[in-house]
Design an enzyme around this catalytic site. Structure first.
Site, mmCIF file in Angstrom:
data_model
loop_
_atom_site.group_PDB
_atom_site.id
_atom_site.type_symbol
_atom_site.label_atom_id
_atom_site.label_comp_id
_atom_site.label_asym_id
_atom_site.label_seq_id
_atom_site.Cartn_x
_atom_site.Cartn_y
_atom_site.Cartn_z
ATOM 1 N N ARG A 189 0.830 -1.262 0.020
ATOM 2 C CA ARG A 189 -0.023 -0.087 0.161
ATOM 3 C C ARG A 189 0.856 1.275 -0.195
ATOM 4 O O ARG A 189 1.016 1.822 -0.797
ATOM 5 C CB ARG A 189 -0.809 0.152 1.162
ATOM 6 C CG ARG A 189 -2.122 0.784 1.036
ATOM 7 C CD ARG A 189 -1.560 2.358 1.435
ATOM 8 N NE ARG A 189 -1.194 2.723 2.523
ATOM 9 C CZ ARG A 189 -0.642 3.709 2.780
ATOM 10 N NH1 ARG A 189 -0.639 4.673 1.734
ATOM 11 N NH2 ARG A 189 0.047 4.036 4.117
ATOM 12 N N ASP A 190 1.656 1.675 1.100
ATOM 13 C CA ASP A 190 2.297 2.840 1.267
ATOM 14 C C ASP A 190 3.520 2.757 0.102
ATOM 15 O O ASP A 190 3.864 3.849 -0.540
ATOM 16 C CB ASP A 190 3.186 2.831 2.687
ATOM 17 C CG ASP A 190 3.576 4.136 3.012
ATOM 18 O OD1 ASP A 190 3.406 5.068 1.967
ATOM 19 O OD2 ASP A 190 3.914 4.337 4.060
ATOM 20 N N HIS B 284 6.727 4.633 12.317
ATOM 21 C CA HIS B 284 6.690 4.510 10.777
ATOM 22 C C HIS B 284 7.823 5.586 10.243
ATOM 23 O O HIS B 284 7.507 6.738 10.338
ATOM 24 C CB HIS B 284 5.370 4.824 10.478
ATOM 25 C CG HIS B 284 5.079 4.770 9.094
ATOM 26 N ND1 HIS B 284 4.196 4.248 8.546
ATOM 27 C CD2 HIS B 284 5.585 5.761 8.105
ATOM 28 C CE1 HIS B 284 4.024 4.389 7.266
ATOM 29 N NE2 HIS B 284 4.873 5.420 6.851
ATOM 30 N N HIS C 239 10.655 6.991 7.529
ATOM 31 C CA HIS C 239 11.002 7.119 6.048
ATOM 32 C C HIS C 239 12.570 7.105 5.941
ATOM 33 O O HIS C 239 13.069 7.832 6.809
ATOM 34 C CB HIS C 239 10.256 7.988 5.280
ATOM 35 C CG HIS C 239 8.879 7.488 4.950
ATOM 36 N ND1 HIS C 239 8.304 7.740 3.507
ATOM 37 C CD2 HIS C 239 7.959 7.127 5.509
ATOM 38 C CE1 HIS C 239 7.154 7.311 3.394
ATOM 39 N NE2 HIS C 239 6.921 6.870 4.724
ATOM 40 N N CYS D 81 6.159 9.601 -0.634
ATOM 41 C CA CYS D 81 4.827 10.367 -0.248
ATOM 42 C C CYS D 81 4.532 11.228 -1.234
ATOM 43 O O CYS D 81 5.203 11.697 -1.968
ATOM 44 C CB CYS D 81 5.080 11.342 0.881
ATOM 45 S SG CYS D 81 3.633 12.358 1.448
ATOM 46 N N ASN E 143 9.776 4.310 2.800
ATOM 47 C CA ASN E 143 9.852 3.738 4.015
ATOM 48 C C ASN E 143 11.235 3.127 4.164
ATOM 49 O O ASN E 143 11.682 2.605 3.128
ATOM 50 C CB ASN E 143 8.715 2.772 4.172
ATOM 51 C CG ASN E 143 7.370 3.360 4.105
ATOM 52 O OD1 ASN E 143 6.806 3.553 2.899
ATOM 53 N ND2 ASN E 143 6.632 3.573 5.180
HETATM 54 ZN ZN ZN Z 1 4.831 5.930 4.675
#
Ligand code: ZN
Length: 319
Positions: free
Chosen positions: A22-23, A221, A223, A254, A263
């Site tokens: 997803r991310d 979380h 990056h 992002c 990430n």
């Molecule tokens: Zn992220």
């Protein structure tokens, strides 16, 4: 004068949450074929990760990379022990998730909602003021909980904003409190554009633990935009954080601003944790194979270090 140095104790075990499908894929320009995505998700779920963020019920017009959320969730065979989470941006997204579940076409265990701590980033990302987003995601949390779904609230730009700079920790904590009051069992503090440093990580997580109490799961979380991702992991471990989100191959970024990189790579995270003697339950070789597959699918080198260097082998393979 001699200084005494003490070695901080670290958690014995850590939960690794894979967000690459997803991310990661949301922020890569290529659209991966559904069948390939499903195969990658199944391979990731088989590595031993605790949770996998499979897709997002965002508008397909907004994020065409994830337009196949329903198909992916229906097709992917994910072991029961691995928590299935989906990103839900609004009530419409939640309706899609619930409808899928109602039709018996896919397992969803957890809903993840998000907003930014900084006003400008939130407006650029979702075109709404923070207060409006907070009200909207709180209503998604309440509705999800009443449907028996676990809820995680992700606070983006918790450690700094590329537009506003410093983000006041008090506003991050106030948002976190609001999410927990709405019913979120987990709060993730996200360094969406890679501005955090380990000392700041420690002070914000310690403050969040104090503000939210011991019941709420706190997740980090990070990056790797400026290379501090794993240093921030160590900082978080030292204050007892034992839940981390990461992305296979270092996929992702992002949408705003352009150029924000991925990430931390899941395999880089698992490798460091295993060298620290922290249990993750993840098969590192299998995870590296997933990263290699992701790289092949995208057809260009990914940021992961383990993909280039391989795991640490203390016994030389050949002399
Ligand atoms: Zn992220």
């Amino acid at each position: 004068m001699a200084r005494s140095l003490s070695v901080p104790s670290l958690p014995a075990a850590v939960s690794v949450r894979e967000v690459g499908p997803r991310d990661g894929l949301q922020n890569e320009p290529e659209v991966i074929a559904t069948v390939e995505k499903v195969a990658l998700i199944e391979a990731l779920a088989a590595t031993g990760v605790a949770r996998i963020e499979v897709s997002s019920f965002v508008s397909p017009r907004r994020i065409p990379q994830l337009a196949d959320a329903e198909e992916v969730l229906s097709a992917a065979a994910i072991p029961v022990g691995v928590l299935v989470s989906v990103l839900v941006p609004n009530r419409r997204g939640l309706e899609r998730a619930l409808a899928l579940r109602e039709r018996g076409e896919g397992r969803i265990d957890q809903v993840t909602v998000f907003l930014s701590a900084s006003e400008t980033h939130n407006r650029k990302n979702v075109n709404a003021p923070v207060a409006a987003s907070l009200a909207a995601v709180s209503s998604v949390i309440e509705a999800s909980r009443s449907e028996g779904l676990r809820c995680e609230g992700v606070i983006s730009t918790a450690f700094g904003c590329p537009y506003e700079g410093h983000v006041d920790p008090r506003s991050v904590l106030a948002i976190a409190r609001h999410l927990v009051d709405a019913g979120a069992q987990e709060v993730a503090l996200a360094d969406t554009t890679g501005m955090a440093n380990p000392r700041q990580v420690q002070s914000l997580f310690v403050a969040a633990r104090e503000a939210l109490g011991g019941e709420v799961e706190l997740t980090a979380h990070f990056h790797n935009t400026r290379g501090a991702g794993l240093a921030n992991v160590l900082g978080a471990l030292q204050v007892g954080i034992d839940s981390f989100e990461s992305s296979v191959g270092e996929l992702g970024g992002c949408p705003v601003p352009p150029g924000a990189t991925g990430n931390i790579a899941s395999e880089d995270l698992v490798s460091m944790l295993s060298e620290l003697d922290i249990r993750t339950g993840v098969d590192l070789d299998a995870l590296i194979a997933c990263a290699a597959r992701a790289q092949e699918l995208l057809g260009r080198p990914l940021g992961s270090h383990l993909l280039r260097a391989g795991p640490v082998r203390w016994v030389p393979e050949e002399l």
